[in-house]
Scaffold this active site. Structure first.
Site, mmCIF file in Angstrom:
data_model
loop_
_atom_site.group_PDB
_atom_site.id
_atom_site.type_symbol
_atom_site.label_atom_id
_atom_site.label_comp_id
_atom_site.label_asym_id
_atom_site.label_seq_id
_atom_site.Cartn_x
_atom_site.Cartn_y
_atom_site.Cartn_z
ATOM 1 N N LYS A 49 0.856 -1.268 0.083
ATOM 2 C CA LYS A 49 -0.065 0.032 -0.014
ATOM 3 C C LYS A 49 0.828 1.307 -0.001
ATOM 4 O O LYS A 49 2.001 1.273 0.348
ATOM 5 C CB LYS A 49 -1.103 -0.070 1.109
ATOM 6 C CG LYS A 49 -2.066 -0.968 0.847
ATOM 7 C CD LYS A 49 -3.201 -0.963 1.995
ATOM 8 C CE LYS A 49 -4.401 -1.871 1.607
ATOM 9 N NZ LYS A 49 -5.595 -1.803 2.445
ATOM 10 N N ARG B 142 -3.475 -10.301 4.766
ATOM 11 C CA ARG B 142 -3.717 -10.314 3.585
ATOM 12 C C ARG B 142 -2.737 -9.674 2.383
ATOM 13 O O ARG B 142 -2.268 -8.644 2.727
ATOM 14 C CB ARG B 142 -5.035 -9.330 3.355
ATOM 15 C CG ARG B 142 -5.813 -9.219 1.880
ATOM 16 C CD ARG B 142 -7.089 -8.604 1.706
ATOM 17 N NE ARG B 142 -7.624 -8.343 0.618
ATOM 18 C CZ ARG B 142 -7.461 -7.602 -0.469
ATOM 19 N NH1 ARG B 142 -6.454 -6.824 -0.317
ATOM 20 N NH2 ARG B 142 -8.190 -7.856 -1.462
#
Length: 276
Positions: free
Chosen positions: A218, A253
């Site tokens: 991210k 995840r």
């Protein structure tokens, strides 16, 4: 560690479950996560404990798609995976019609970024079918969520929201052990806020529920390291995942299953020794 599905239990000897990301979309932010069935096969071979399939991109700036489009992208992939693997499949959707079709095709877990706000009826369906649910915090919708990152206290606000959505799930009849919470890293938060939530993730909802951390590649990780692209951010991702597991995360995840599994194996063995 054990996770109860609707029809069986899975377990891992590592400190956290590893959820591999399979994007059934043409516009996910990390291109290597796309690929449907072959992507799923690769992650299974790398040792994923479960897969998370998404057919509607929720990255900041993305646009939602129709129920019909989401189903047409998602269901064929689930059906093909089920021809060669019984790996647990989580479906990243906020739409009742989509998840019900996915469940009929062989999905096991609901990963709802709206925490039942967009499809409240899904809660009773999940309770009836005894489906594990992932409840996430976000602000707004993907197209505008990064325009509102002001909090008086980010942890308290995220925690309060998750507690309220957990109560909604419990009131609908979902069993406590089937509830997983996700602070929604990158969904309406800036870099400093994301790091605070990573470092305090085990405190969410009083530590009473499993915590999913979705940190993989991210923007906040690469911004903090001076990197330009998602492709460069594997090492920060591995470091952040280890930190989140040390701080209480039960599931991570990830795009890169093999490096995550190797790092968690190291964490497992180092954690077995007490400091002198």
């Amino acid at each position: 560690m054990i996770l109860s599905l609707h029809n069986r239990k899975i377990e891992t000897s590592l400190p956290a479950f590893i959820m591999g990301i399979v994007n059934c979309t043409p516009d996910s932010f990390f291109a290597e996560s796309r690929g449907g069935v072959e992507r799923a096969r690769s992650l299974i071979e790398q040792g994923a404990d479960l897969l998370d399939l998404g057919a509607e991109s929720t990255r900041p700036g993305s646009e939602y798609v129709s129920v019909e489009e989401e189903i047409s992208r998602l269901i064929p992939v689930i059906k093909e995976i089920r021809k060669f693997s019984d790996i647990p499949i989580s479906v990243d959707t906020r739409k009742g019609e989509v998840f019900k079709a996915a469940f009929d095709a062989g999905a096991d877990i609901l990963n709802d970024i709206s925490s039942f706000e967009d499809s409240p009826e899904l809660a009773s369906f999940a309770a009836e079918k005894k489906i594990p649910v992932i409840l996430m915090h976000k602000r707004g919708i993907p197209s505008d969520m990064q325009k509102n990152t002001e909090y008086s206290n980010v942890f308290d606000e995220v925690n309060g929201y998750l507690e309220s959505r957990v109560k909604f799930a419990l009131d609908a009849g979902i069993e406590k052990e089937k509830i997983i919470v996700d602070p929604g890293i990158g969904f309406g938060k800036n870099m400093e806020q994301n790091y605070e939530l990573v470092s305090r993730c085990g405190e969410l909802c009083g530590g009473k529920y499993m915590v999913l951390m979705a940190l993989s590649r991210k923007r906040f990780l690469r911004d903090s390291c001076g990197l330009s692209t998602a492709e460069e951010s594997l090492i920060p991702t591995v470091a952040a995942n280890i930190l989140s597991v040390e701080r209480g995360a039960s599931m991570v995840r990830v795009h890169d299953v093999a490096p995550c599994k190797e790092s968690l194996a190291v964490l497992k063995y180092t954690s077995s020794y007490e400091s002198v």
